[in-house]
Scaffold this active site. Sequence first.
Site, PDB file in Angstrom:
ATOM      1  N   CYS A  10      -3.361   9.345   5.724  1.00  0.00           N
ATOM      2  CA  CYS A  10      -2.273   9.183   6.690  1.00  0.00           C
ATOM      3  C   CYS A  10      -2.799   9.331   8.113  1.00  0.00           C
ATOM      4  O   CYS A  10      -2.388   8.597   9.012  1.00  0.00           O
ATOM      5  CB  CYS A  10      -1.174  10.218   6.446  1.00  0.00           C
ATOM      6  SG  CYS A  10      -0.353  10.014   4.866  1.00  0.00           S
TER       7      CYS A  10
ATOM      8  N   CYS B 145       0.823  -1.214   0.000  1.00  0.00           N
ATOM      9  CA  CYS B 145       0.000   0.000   0.000  1.00  0.00           C
ATOM     10  C   CYS B 145       0.855   1.260   0.000  1.00  0.00           C
ATOM     11  O   CYS B 145       0.346   2.354  -0.256  1.00  0.00           O
ATOM     12  CB  CYS B 145      -0.872   0.070   1.236  1.00  0.00           C
ATOM     13  SG  CYS B 145      -2.157  -1.144   1.256  1.00  0.00           S
TER      14      CYS B 145
ATOM     15  N   ASP C   1       2.210   2.625   2.678  1.00  0.00           N
ATOM     16  CA  ASP C   1       2.468   3.093   4.038  1.00  0.00           C
ATOM     17  C   ASP C   1       1.983   2.112   5.090  1.00  0.00           C
ATOM     18  O   ASP C   1       1.055   1.339   4.868  1.00  0.00           O
ATOM     19  CB  ASP C   1       1.982   4.521   4.309  1.00  0.00           C
ATOM     20  CG  ASP C   1       0.582   4.785   3.807  1.00  0.00           C
ATOM     21  OD1 ASP C   1      -0.183   3.823   3.687  1.00  0.00           O
ATOM     22  OD2 ASP C   1       0.275   5.966   3.557  1.00  0.00           O
TER      23      ASP C   1
ATOM     24  N   CYS D 240       5.207   8.251   3.593  1.00  0.00           N
ATOM     25  CA  CYS D 240       5.606   9.589   3.191  1.00  0.00           C
ATOM     26  C   CYS D 240       5.715  10.496   4.415  1.00  0.00           C
ATOM     27  O   CYS D 240       5.419  10.093   5.541  1.00  0.00           O
ATOM     28  CB  CYS D 240       4.618  10.152   2.198  1.00  0.00           C
ATOM     29  SG  CYS D 240       2.940  10.094   2.792  1.00  0.00           S
TER      30      CYS D 240
END
Lengths: 187, 389
Positions: free
Chosen positions: A105, A35, A37, A61
Amino acid sequence: MWDYTDKVKEHFLNPKNVGELKDANAVGETGSLSCGDALKLFLKVNDSGRIVDATFMTFGCASAVASSSALTEIIKGMTLEDAEKITNDDISDFLGGLPKEKMHCSVMGQQALKKAIADYKGIQIMEKPGEVVCECFNITDLEIIEAIRDNGLESSDEVTNYLKAGGGCGNCLERIDEIIETAVAEN
Amino acid sequence: MDIVYVDNNATTRVADEVIEEMLPFYGQFYGNPSSMHTFGGSVGKKVKEARQRVADLIHADPEEIIFTSCGTESDNTAIHAALLARPDRKHIITSKVEHPAVDNYFKVLEKQGYRVTWVDVDKHGRLDLEQLYKSMTDDTAVISLMWANNETGVIFPIEEITAKSREKDILFHTDAVQAAGKVTIDVSRVAVDMLSISGHKIHAPKGVAALYVRKGFKLSPYMIGGHQEKGRRGGTENTAAIIGLGKACELAGHHLDEMNTRVRELRDYLEKELLEKIPASSVNGDPEHRLPNTLSIGFDAVEGESILLMLDREGICASSGSACTSGSLEPSHVLMAMEVPFKSAHGSIRFSLSCYNTREEMDHIVNAMVPTIQRLRDMSPFWKDGKMV
Ligand SMILES: Cc1ncc(COP(=O)(O)O)c(C=O)c1O
Ligand code: FES
């Protein structure tokens, strides 16, 4: 180039609470290598149910690292009861906001926290309830419905920003649109 | 802080010589090259000289050069014209690793009813030639394949391929935007019908480009308007930029040797140092057939955007094939087509050099990269005790 806030940059360049927590008594993991992350959250919870320490390990990231760092800062010292109420918006607010394409995130932080708390309580979260809609990111219909409901999402773009679902090959976009339609109709 | 610019496949610095050549045509010499008067005509002379210089770089005739507004327009124009020239044919061929200027156009054509063959590449980014040759039929209107890939630098065997397409009377376009100025291009030896180049990749400004069109092919314009470019592209010429492109092509010709010796050595040095000093790193793309300036390199268990932002703090400008930087969520379609494993695809960085780079800069990059990757791996849940978990 992403328009990150100074707070995001600060928590990316100098993240707080990095590493494995040796005497953790709760761990929550989410995301995967494919994926792009992943977050592993470690908690130390004392007998009265307070989070006395929290650390993380993150692959991803800058905003994924910053969200993880923010999460640990937010929950340190909290009771589990309060920690359970933390949402992805709290994480994003703590960082002064995230670009909308990076919302997933903060969602990852919320998910890892949920899993860690369940781990502490000895609850087995059924790995992925519901039916997989997005093969690329392994996201189920129930997860999509929950994200739509909790965040008032109205388009497949928004679902992608929150959950990544639909952001890969795009084959699942029609199905996501259907889910949105049904969810909106039910409201 | 000094900038170390190693993102030359994205865009390049405009050469001082190019700026100098252009400036008068933004000031004093503002005439229209099509005008009857001497004042405009003198600009027309410089445009003519520019056309000659562009032609010289690829061994073409100046009449075969059309100026356009960007590499994307050159690509679109070529494909559009090929389809109009072969209206009865409904099959088109390209690869899975093209730049969006071709890739997305082909996707639109597919929706409009064209049958598209997307030729595969292997794990080194090499074209599946067998599949390509098998897919060429009487119904194939055009083949569009890039000369060199912008992300990995992998070079396709265009000469060999065009020998076959010519035999089957299929029109051939190549996107040579990344190849021009980096490898020798000689259209007298390679049977391409059309070839795109773009100014801003070879030290000319952004927003000017050229399309080579082989003599004998009657190109229908994409931009329909006046008689400019002999009716092949309407619109008053971007004179200063065209004159700049001409100068840049002249310089590119002069620097071709340096690119393939000194710059190649710098790239090889950077590659060797990074591979040696950073464990679990791997090069993407066929090392045998690769542009001399490009290095795409993946690092296991870390993510590209994070690497780039840390390099940015050291003044280093590079780019990544990772998802997060572009706003998409999957690694680049090029790395995916090559089936680069996710563990290194997400952590892939592209360094692309130019003649302006130095050995000291390569050392600076290595010195910044080693601790950056270490720091990110220390943070990564997929890295433990010096290896992937
Ligand atoms: C291979 C390739 N083709 C086409 C283009 C598009 O060129 P331009 O930016 O001039 O439209 C680029 C660069 O962006 C490229 O690398
Ligand atoms: S299946 Fe959802 S993006 Fe591919």
